[in-house]
Design an enzyme around this catalytic site. Structure first.
Site, PDB file in Angstrom:
ATOM      1  CG  LEU A   1     -50.624 -74.195  16.900  1.00 36.78           C
ATOM      2  CD1 LEU A   1     -51.325 -72.814  16.451  1.00 36.78           C
ATOM      3  CD2 LEU A   1     -50.259 -73.889  18.462  1.00 36.78           C
TER       4      LEU A   1
ATOM      5  CD  GLN B   1     -53.314 -79.478  35.930  1.00 37.97           C
ATOM      6  OE1 GLN B   1     -52.955 -78.524  36.411  1.00 37.97           O
ATOM      7  NE2 GLN B   1     -52.882 -80.577  36.773  1.00 37.97           N
TER       8      GLN B   1
ATOM      9  CG  HIS C   1     -51.259 -75.762  21.314  1.00 41.60           C
ATOM     10  ND1 HIS C   1     -50.905 -76.906  20.476  1.00 41.60           N
ATOM     11  CD2 HIS C   1     -50.318 -75.543  21.900  1.00 41.60           C
ATOM     12  CE1 HIS C   1     -49.804 -77.495  20.649  1.00 41.60           C
ATOM     13  NE2 HIS C   1     -49.301 -76.592  21.818  1.00 41.60           N
TER      14      HIS C   1
HETATM   15  P1  AMP Z   1     -46.676 -76.762  24.005  1.00 40.92           P
HETATM   16  O1  AMP Z   1     -46.706 -76.211  22.561  1.00 40.92           O
HETATM   17  O2  AMP Z   1     -46.508 -78.458  23.923  1.00 40.92           O
HETATM   18  O3  AMP Z   1     -45.266 -76.352  24.532  1.00 40.92           O
HETATM   19  O4  AMP Z   1     -47.661 -76.471  24.687  1.00 40.92           O
HETATM   20  C1  AMP Z   1     -48.087 -75.109  24.639  1.00 40.92           C
HETATM   21  C2  AMP Z   1     -49.004 -74.781  25.915  1.00 40.92           C
HETATM   22  O5  AMP Z   1     -50.158 -75.434  25.435  1.00 40.92           O
HETATM   23  C3  AMP Z   1     -48.588 -75.329  27.128  1.00 40.92           C
HETATM   24  O6  AMP Z   1     -49.046 -74.310  28.030  1.00 40.92           O
HETATM   25  C4  AMP Z   1     -49.335 -76.436  27.460  1.00 40.92           C
HETATM   26  O7  AMP Z   1     -49.414 -76.936  28.771  1.00 40.92           O
HETATM   27  C5  AMP Z   1     -50.429 -76.573  26.700  1.00 40.92           C
HETATM   28  N1  AMP Z   1     -51.124 -77.533  26.386  1.00 40.92           N
HETATM   29  C6  AMP Z   1     -50.517 -78.642  25.449  1.00 40.92           C
HETATM   30  N2  AMP Z   1     -51.292 -79.672  25.258  1.00 40.92           N
HETATM   31  C7  AMP Z   1     -52.582 -79.267  25.928  1.00 40.92           C
HETATM   32  C8  AMP Z   1     -53.685 -80.111  26.219  1.00 40.92           C
HETATM   33  N3  AMP Z   1     -53.840 -81.232  25.793  1.00 40.92           N
HETATM   34  N4  AMP Z   1     -54.505 -79.309  27.125  1.00 40.92           N
HETATM   35  C9  AMP Z   1     -54.279 -78.255  27.511  1.00 40.92           C
HETATM   36  N5  AMP Z   1     -53.210 -77.446  27.177  1.00 40.92           N
HETATM   37  C10 AMP Z   1     -52.228 -78.091  26.590  1.00 40.92           C
END
Ligand code: AMP
Length: 263
Positions: free
Chosen positions: A33, A146, A37
């Site tokens: 995280l 996004q 997140h």
């Molecule tokens: P992940 O753990 O990478 O699968 O991401 C989980 C959620 O967090 C997904 O909905 C991603 O789009 C969101 N997320 C990851 N990085 C960012 C970021 N820099 N800004 C906003 N949301 C993010």
């Protein structure tokens, strides 16, 4: 904060919450995280009775040569961050697929461009695990970032096409102090690679600033600029109105980013 690892227990608990009239919000993640997140939690915290964060590195969305086995899994740190951010329940299943799992969800249009050709099967894995998580956690609301613009598009389309009764919230992309989009994969970058990686948001920012040019020309200029960078390999720069989306590789690390163009 409750921690649930069993899928059937998760579903039982969710049905119990629903029976009491609770509003459930789901924040799906793969863990490791970061502030991006945590911003998703903030986005839904006030409007939900129960905020569930799932932490699961989903094998079906990784290609055979991708980073599934080395994907970071700092479980104790993640649980602490989730607790501090006001999560009510972490759902961290060890496994979500049986050995003979044979049913998948496939979105066939929006998953085709951008990351599609570079990550065959990726969005099928994403759509499948997200629908499984919806069935297990029974949320009325789920929030996605996004940062993964195409993932948001695919999930919104899946929910629409399959009449899934979940409201999808799209949260803004968060960057670090130098402009790099926050990602769990940034941890792979050496200090030198990190400097190279900054060329991606810089090129996209220049595209935003070139307000007098058409999106087509701005896309081409961003592509040209990134192509010229040493130690950076461009996968695509694509205009998906209103977003200019790009993916590059720096060393072994794959990075994606996007910006909204002014017109
Ligand atoms: P992940 O753990 O990478 O699968 O991401 C989980 C959620 O967090 C997904 O909905 C991603 O789009 C969101 N997320 C990851 N990085 C960012 C970021 N820099 N800004 C906003 N949301 C993010």
């Amino acid at each position: 904060m409750q921690i649930i690892t069993s899928p059937s227990e998760m579903q039982r608990e969710a049905i119990r919450w629903r029976g009491k009239g609770k509003k459930i919000a789901l924040v799906p993640t793969m863990g490791a995280l970061h502030v991006g997140h945590l911003s998703l939690i903030k986005r839904v915290r006030a409007s939900a009775d129960v905020v569930v964060m799932s932490i699961y590195v989903n094998p079906t969305q990784f290609g055979p040569k991708e980073d599934f086995s080395r994907y970071p899994r700092p479980r104790a740190r993640d649980l602490q961050l989730a607790r501090d951010a006001g999560v009510d329940c972490v759902f961290a299943p060890r496994e979500l697929y049986r050995e003979d799992h044979s049913t998948f969800v496939e979105e066939t249009e929006l998953s085709q461009g951008r990351c599609g050709p570079f990550r065959p099967g990726h969005f099928r894995g994403v759509a499948t695990v997200v629908l499984k998580l919806f069935n297990l956690v029974q949320p009325q609301v789920a929030v996605f970032g996004q940062k993964d613009a195409q993932q948001c598009d695919v999930i919104e389309r899946m929910v629409r096409d399959l009449n899934v009764p979940v409201k999808i919230v799209r949260a803004p992309l968060l960057r670090d102090k130098n402009g790099l989009a926050l990602s769990s994969r940034n941890a792979y970058l050496s200090p030198e690679e990190y400097q190279v990686a900054l060329e991606l948001p810089k090129a996209l920012k220049r595209a935003v600033d070139r307000k007098k040019l058409s999106p087509k020309v701005r896309r081409q200029l961003a592509w040209n600029e990134l192509q010229e960078k040493k130690d950076l390999k461009v996968e695509y720069v694509e205009f998906c109105p209103p977003f200019l989306c790009a993916a590059v590789r720096v060393g072994k690390t794959r990075l994606i980013d996007n910006v909204r163009l002014g017109q």
